[in-house]
Each structure stands twice: as structure tokens, then as C-alpha cells.
Enzyme design. Structure first.
Site, PDB file in Angstrom:
ATOM      1  N   LYS A  16      14.030  -4.252   6.539  1.00  0.00           N
ATOM      2  CA  LYS A  16      13.334  -4.051   7.811  1.00  0.00           C
ATOM      3  C   LYS A  16      13.131  -5.365   8.561  1.00  0.00           C
ATOM      4  O   LYS A  16      13.190  -5.396   9.774  1.00  0.00           O
ATOM      5  CB  LYS A  16      11.964  -3.398   7.575  1.00  0.00           C
ATOM      6  CG  LYS A  16      12.054  -1.949   7.175  1.00  0.00           C
ATOM      7  CD  LYS A  16      10.682  -1.329   7.005  1.00  0.00           C
ATOM      8  CE  LYS A  16       9.897  -1.960   5.877  1.00  0.00           C
ATOM      9  NZ  LYS A  16      10.453  -1.776   4.535  1.00  0.00           N
ATOM     10  N   GLY A  40       6.686  -7.845   2.526  1.00  0.00           N
ATOM     11  CA  GLY A  40       7.361  -9.140   2.647  1.00  0.00           C
ATOM     12  C   GLY A  40       8.620  -8.920   3.462  1.00  0.00           C
ATOM     13  O   GLY A  40       9.588  -8.362   2.965  1.00  0.00           O
ATOM     14  N   GLN A 224       6.716  -1.364   3.809  1.00  0.00           N
ATOM     15  CA  GLN A 224       7.050  -0.489   2.665  1.00  0.00           C
ATOM     16  C   GLN A 224       8.090   0.575   3.080  1.00  0.00           C
ATOM     17  O   GLN A 224       8.932   0.285   3.905  1.00  0.00           O
ATOM     18  CB  GLN A 224       5.797   0.167   2.067  1.00  0.00           C
ATOM     19  CG  GLN A 224       4.900  -0.812   1.320  1.00  0.00           C
ATOM     20  CD  GLN A 224       3.873  -1.473   2.195  1.00  0.00           C
ATOM     21  OE1 GLN A 224       3.207  -0.829   2.960  1.00  0.00           O
ATOM     22  NE2 GLN A 224       3.710  -2.768   2.064  1.00  0.00           N
TER      23      GLN A 224
HETATM   24  P1  IMP Z   1       0.552  -1.847  -3.635  1.00  0.00           P
HETATM   25  O1  IMP Z   1       0.995  -1.505  -2.236  1.00  0.00           O
HETATM   26  O2  IMP Z   1       0.474  -3.326  -3.892  1.00  0.00           O
HETATM   27  O3  IMP Z   1      -0.677  -1.111  -4.046  1.00  0.00           O
HETATM   28  O4  IMP Z   1       1.702  -1.328  -4.639  1.00  0.00           O
HETATM   29  C1  IMP Z   1       1.952   0.072  -4.824  1.00  0.00           C
HETATM   30  C2  IMP Z   1       3.440   0.334  -4.977  1.00  0.00           C
HETATM   31  O5  IMP Z   1       4.108   0.058  -3.757  1.00  0.00           O
HETATM   32  C3  IMP Z   1       4.137  -0.540  -6.032  1.00  0.00           C
HETATM   33  O6  IMP Z   1       5.166   0.211  -6.630  1.00  0.00           O
HETATM   34  C4  IMP Z   1       4.739  -1.661  -5.212  1.00  0.00           C
HETATM   35  O7  IMP Z   1       5.847  -2.252  -5.856  1.00  0.00           O
HETATM   36  C5  IMP Z   1       5.128  -0.901  -3.966  1.00  0.00           C
HETATM   37  N1  IMP Z   1       5.185  -1.771  -2.782  1.00  0.00           N
HETATM   38  C6  IMP Z   1       4.151  -2.267  -2.072  1.00  0.00           C
HETATM   39  N2  IMP Z   1       4.591  -3.014  -1.059  1.00  0.00           N
HETATM   40  C7  IMP Z   1       5.921  -2.963  -1.103  1.00  0.00           C
HETATM   41  C8  IMP Z   1       6.951  -3.509  -0.269  1.00  0.00           C
HETATM   42  O8  IMP Z   1       6.712  -4.184   0.728  1.00  0.00           O
HETATM   43  N3  IMP Z   1       8.234  -3.245  -0.649  1.00  0.00           N
HETATM   44  C9  IMP Z   1       8.523  -2.461  -1.729  1.00  0.00           C
HETATM   45  N4  IMP Z   1       7.605  -1.924  -2.518  1.00  0.00           N
HETATM   46  C10 IMP Z   1       6.312  -2.175  -2.206  1.00  0.00           C
END
Ligand code: IMP
Length: 424
Positions: A16, A40, A224
Site C-alpha cells: 500500500k 508500516g 493493514q
Molecule cells: P495488532 O494490530 O498489533 O494488534 O496485531 C494484530 C494482528 O494484525 C497480528 O497478526 C499482526 O501481525 C497483524 N498486523 C497488524 N498490523 C499489520 C500490518 O500493518 N501489516 C500486516 N499485519 C499487521
């Protein structure tokens, strides 16, 4: 250009950052609407790499104004670090970045609880990014969250944070047997951050609405991916916000009719970070090859991403959920050199085959993908700029996905840089 929304169609990391940077050249405003510094977004400008976590990718175009909207949870320490990092590299942020006064703050106790809860889950851990995102959204829903605007009233802010820290410490020391946090130190650090962030804080709801009424070009940036949506993703292996089109209206505060065009970003294969079902994962040599060729390591956590094949069942679900008008296909170059490219067309389940994405992870965990194998293509396609110059098998792959997703791909990305893009 109408009001455009850009959404990750899979489990995040679809590329993205690059697409947002590319498309937002035509925008007046880029508005991030959910998530936090778990995201990120990587943008390459020549040899320079920028990784953005909270600041919208539009910041790299000097004419674009950027908004961190109400639906985002903001760790002010990360935000300041990011602003400083950009300014030190010559990117002007002051006067161009606006932070919603209604956005919720992420505190050290959220980060601590995120880590402790993961440890306690043991084998059932979600694999979060440990940025405190889930606990911050939980506090918002419990109505004990602290919003950005509160930092402008230090006494009330202090009292609110002290109350929260007292409650969190009871959990941290009682249930988790970890060290308590110091409320005074947190308040002092955040009030320092508040002084520096004051010029950025705005009523972004009014700002975006006014921009829309003036006919300015708005661009909504998702983080995400749709399959990580708190309700429609692979719960509980999801993030705690709504990375889908519907998330824009509640995250920014605009009516649904004001989202005029929705673009889904699809990686030419699939990746996932963290735990959770992933039917088309290839844990063998080919998956490893995708990881190495695609540089599939998390831009926020550095974790290796799980890799596998394009999943039409999951992606058609994502199309339905988001109402994509068009897609962008990224990382096609990574598939070069494979003799055949598997694409999952259906899931085998104990009670028969389905092309519907199951709502329940325990069902999804048992899904056995049925693949159709498309012919692979050879050669380095990263220098190709005209669609017609792609190998015939690569075009066949692109068109196959378009036909089955029932959307056109407006762009095909063949490398990390802005120029490495085929416009259709
Ligand atoms: P959280 O958002 O840190 O609570 O993580 C929850 C889930 O979302 C985990 O499986 C993370 O690896 C995934 N996740 C969160 N942010 C990202 C992103 O920017 N890219 C890919 N996976 C993400």
C-alpha cells in the site's frame, strides 16, 4: 479525481505504501482513518527508503496535506519520532500534517498489556505487533480512553491518566505479576509530547468536510488489510480496527456516499504476519523463495512473513466486503521464474467444497485449498512499463485474476519504486 479510498485486500503488506505514494500525487489531502503504529508503509524514492507508521504516505508529495483522523490510535512518542525523522530528511511536515483532537492516545500501559497478554496466551497468541493497539481500542470501547484533546488540559489529563494507571497496574501486578508503571513519569512525558504536538492538533472532522465541500481531492489511506478486520477478518487473529471501506466513514466522520471510488491493493501472491489461518500458505521451498525474492519481512517488527499463493476465495470475499471499483496488483515481478503459479479457486471442507470464505476460524483452519495452476513466466519484468511488453503468461495471470475478481487492475506494480509501475 473523485474521493478515493485505498484498501489492503488481503492480510496487509500488499504494498500500500508504494501505491498510496504513487496515487496520492493527484490528491489534495491524504487521510489515514484507522489503526496506529502497527502499520508500516514503505516508500522508495530512488535509493531512499521511507517507512511510515502513522503519518500518511502523501507526506512525500509537497503539495499534499495529511490528516491523522479520529479512528486512528496515536502513540505521541512514535508520532514525534516520525515527524522528526521526516523533517531531518528534508520533508516538511509542519503546517501539512493535522492530528484529530478526537483520536485516542496509546499509552505505555497499552504497550505493556499488549505484550503481557500475548505472553499469557502462549501457543494461542495472536502475534500482535506489540504496539499497544488492541488495548488502546479496548479502552476506547470501555469509555476510559484518553483523547488527544485532553492533553491541552493538564490537570484533568493527569487525573485521568492516574486513574487508568492505577487500574492497569492492578492487572499488571496482580494477574501478570509484572512491574507496575509510574503514572507520574507517563504524565510528564506525554505533557512534553503535547507541547510539541499542539500545532498539529485540529478538528479534522470539520477540516475534511470543508475540503470535500470545496471540491478538493481526498484520498483515504487504509492500513493493514481487509482480512484483519475486527469483525469480518479471521477473528480473533485480527487487528482491533476496521481496515475496510466501512471503516472510512466512522474513522473520518464522513457519510458513506462521499466515498466515491474504492481501490483494492492485491499482492500477486499472499502473505500474512502473526498467527491465524492461512489456507494457501506454502511452508516449503517455494514459500521460502517468495519470502526471499519478495523481501517479505515486516517493516514494523522485522518478522519474517508467512508466504503462499493467491487465494481467490479470500479475495472475492474481500471484493464483496469492500466494493472495490478497481484493483492494483503488486509484486508481479516476484513470481518470475516459477514454472507454474498456483491459484486457489475453492476450499475443500469436511462437508464439501466451497467458494465462500468461512466466518469461523476453526472451519477456515480445516480448509484445503483446491488450486488451478497457471503457466509461469520467465525473465526479469521489473523494467517493463508497458502492459503489452509483459510475457504472455504474465498477462494471462493478471487477466485470470481480473476475470475471477470481476474488477480491472488499473496498475500492475513490478518493483518497489514509483516508476516500476505499469499503468493499464
Ligand atoms: P495488532 O494490530 O498489533 O494488534 O496485531 C494484530 C494482528 O494484525 C497480528 O497478526 C499482526 O501481525 C497483524 N498486523 C497488524 N498490523 C499489520 C500490518 O500493518 N501489516 C500486516 N499485519 C499487521
Amino acid at each position: 479525481m473523485p474521493t478515493v479510498c485505498v484498501i489492503g485486500a488481503q492480510w496487509g503488506d500488499e504494498g500500500k505504501g508504494k501505491v498510496l505514494d504513487l496515487l496520492s500525487a493527484d490528491a489534495d489531502w491524504v487521510v489515514r482513518y484507522h489503526g496506529g503504529s502497527n502499520a508500516g508503509h514503505t516508500v522508495w524514492l530512488g535509493n531512499e527508503k521511507f517507512v511510515l507508521h502513522l503519518v500518511p504516505s502523501g507526506i512525500l508529495h509537497p503539495h499534499v496535506r495529511c490528516v491523522i483522523a479520529t479512528g486512528v490510535v496515536v502513540d505521541p512518542r512514535h508520532l514525534l519520532e516520525e515527524i522528526d525523522g521526516l523533517e531531518s530528511r528534508g520533508v516538511k511536515v509542519a503546517g501539512r500534517l493535522f492530528l484529530s483532537d478526537r483520536a485516542h492516545l496509546v499509552f505505555p500501559y497499552h504497550v505493556e498489556l499488549d505484550k503481557l497478554a500475548e505472553l499469557r496466551r502462549g501457543e494461542n497468541r495472536i502475534g500482535t505487533t506489540a504496539r499497544g493497539i488492541g488495548p488502546a481500542y479496548a479502552d476506547r470501547a470501555s469509555r476510559i480512553g484518553v483523547r488527544v484533546a485532553e492533553m491541552s488540559e493538564p490537570d484533568a489529563f493527569r487525573r485521568h491518566v492516574e486513574r487508568n494507571v492505577e487500574e492497569k497496574n492492578a492487572l499488571i501486578t496482580g494477574l501478570y505479576r509484572a512491574k507496575p508503571l509510574d503514572a507520574g513519569a507517563i504524565v510528564a512525558e506525554y505533557l512534553e509530547c503535547a507541547k510539541r504536538l499542539r500545532p498539529f492538533v485540529s478538528d479534522t472532522f470539520a477540516m475534511v468536510g470543508d475540503a470535500k465541500r470545496r471540491g478538493e481531492r481526498l484520498f483515504f489511506e487504509g492500513a493493514q488489510g481487509a482480512l484483519l478486520d475486527i469483525d469480518f477478518g479471521t477473528y480473533p487473529f485480527v487487528t482491533s480496527s476496521h481496515p475496510i471501506t466501512g471503516g472510512v466513514t466512522v474513522g473520518v466522520g464522513i457519510p458513506p456516499r462521499d466515498v466515491e471510488r474504492v481501490i483494492g491493493i492485491f499482492k500477486a501472491y499472499t502473505t500474512r504476519v502473526g498467527a491465524g489461518p492461512f489456507p494457501t500458505e506454502d511452508p516449503g521451498d517455494l514459500g521460502k523463495r517468495l519470502r526471499e525474492r519478495g523481501g517479505e519481512f515486516g517493516s514494523t517488527t522485522g518478522r519474517p512473513r508467512r508466504c503462499g499463493w493467491f487465494d481467490l476465495v479470500a479475495c472475492r470475499y474481500s471484493c464483496e466486503l469492500n466494493g472495490f471499483d478497481a484493483g492494483v496488483l503488486t509484486k508481479l515481478d516476484v513470481l518470475a521464474g516459477l514454472s507454474e503459479i498456483p491459484v486457489c479457486v475453492a476450499y475443500g471442507l469436511p462437508n464439501g467444497e466451497t467458494t465462500r470464505f468461512p466466518g469461523n476460524v476453526s472451519v477456515l483452519e480445516r480448509a484445503v485449498p483446491r488450486y488451478e495452476k497457471l503457466p509461469g513466466f520467465d525473465g526479469d519484468v521489473s523494467g517493463i512499463r508497458n502492459y503489452r511488453d509483459l510475457p504472455v503468461e504474465a498477462k494471462r495471470y493478471v487477466q485470470y485474476l481480473e476475470e475471477h475478481l470481476e474488477i480491472p487492475f488499473s496498475h500492475v506494480s513490478v518493483g518497489p519504486e514509483r516508476e516500476q509501475t505499469i499503468v493499464r
